[in-house]
Design an enzyme around this catalytic site. Structure first.
Site, PDB file in Angstrom:
ATOM      1  CB  SER A 138      -0.697  -0.033   1.462  1.00 18.13           C
ATOM      2  OG  SER A 138      -1.644   1.362   1.196  1.00 18.13           O
ATOM      3  CE1 TYR A 151      -4.675  -1.912   4.797  1.00 23.99           C
ATOM      4  CE2 TYR A 151      -3.550   0.269   4.425  1.00 23.99           C
ATOM      5  CZ  TYR A 151      -4.076  -0.972   3.662  1.00 23.99           C
ATOM      6  OH  TYR A 151      -4.247  -1.141   2.396  1.00 23.99           O
TER       7      TYR A 151
END
Length: 254
Positions: A138, A151
């Site tokens: 990501s 995350y």
């Protein structure tokens, strides 16, 4: 180009969003696709669409955070030419609001889940003389995002594992790369907006879209197209790399 005929691809979280797009595209390019999902129902529509188009698809119910079931699935599959570690969960919170249980849950799925699949797939790839691995990281691996502590931690780990596996197994013909998307328009995004911004869905969709300098979210199919290249023989000289697919987010927002 990008022909996957005769190859077996294992895709975690292939029932929706990015995983679904990758599964459909890989099957169209000739791969036999094995979808790992927490429940078979989640991947059924993806498999049905693949089969309706004349492709080959199999569904395996497995919690990627649990090693024993994952090992059993890979043993049953037998040969793995391509592994796409896509399964993952999100979490919103900073270091104060993220509980120990939150951190553990994200770690178990996003980090340990990818490790379990790597642990199962790499020995098979070694035996057969090579393979291609793609991990979904990501932009959170590269830049600070507000309220994304757990995350970001998990995706940073994915990026680091990608480099480690690429280094350790380059001599075995195993390539390992990662993709770092910015926001991708998936059912998860729609559900997140509906849950947290009821009555303001259109406004928030527009705001989230414009957080990418290019002015929109990515499409799952665009992530799948990059995944296809990185897992194909045409990318045979590419390993140990991360590819931001971010509409200019990393470089043009700074």
């Amino acid at each position: 180009m990008f022909n996957l005929s005769g190859k077996t691809a294992v895709i975690t979280g292939g029932g929706s969003g990015i995983g679904r797009a990758i599964s459909l595209l890989f099957a169209r390019q000739g791969a036999t696709v094995h979808i790992l999902e927490l429940s078979t129902e989640a991947g059924q529509s993806t498999a049905d669409e693949i089969r309706a188009a004349g492709g080959a698809a199999h569904i395996h119910a497995a919690d990627v955070s649990q090693q024993a079931p994952v090992l059993a699935v890979f043993e049953a599959i037998g040969r793995v030419d391509i592994l796409v570690n896509n399964a993952g969960i999100a979490h919103i919170g900073n270091v104060e609001t993220t509980t120990e249980a939150d951190l553990d849950r994200v770690y178990q799925v996003n980090v340990k889940g990818a490790y379990n699949c790597l642990h199962a797939a790499v020995p098979l790839m070694k035996q057969q003389g090579g393979g291609a691995i793609l991990n979904l990281a990501s932009i959170a691996s590269h830049v600070g995002l507000s309220d994304r502590l757990a995350y970001s931690m998990s995706k940073g780990a994915i990026f680091a594992m990608t480099l480690s596996v690429a280094r350790d197994y380059i001599g075995h013909g195993i390539r390992c790369n990662s993709v770092s998307p910015a926001r991708v328009h998936t059912p998860f995004v729609d559900g997140f907006i509906a849950k947290n911004y009821a009555g303001r869905e259109a406004e928030m969709f527009e705001k989230l879209s414009k957080s990418q300098p290019i002015g929109r979210m990515a499409k799952p199919e665009e992530v799948a197209a990059l995944a296809l290249y990185l897992c194909s023989d045409e990318a045979g000289f590419v390993t140990g790399c991360d590819y931001p697919l971010d509409g200019g987010f990393i470089t043009l927002n700074n």
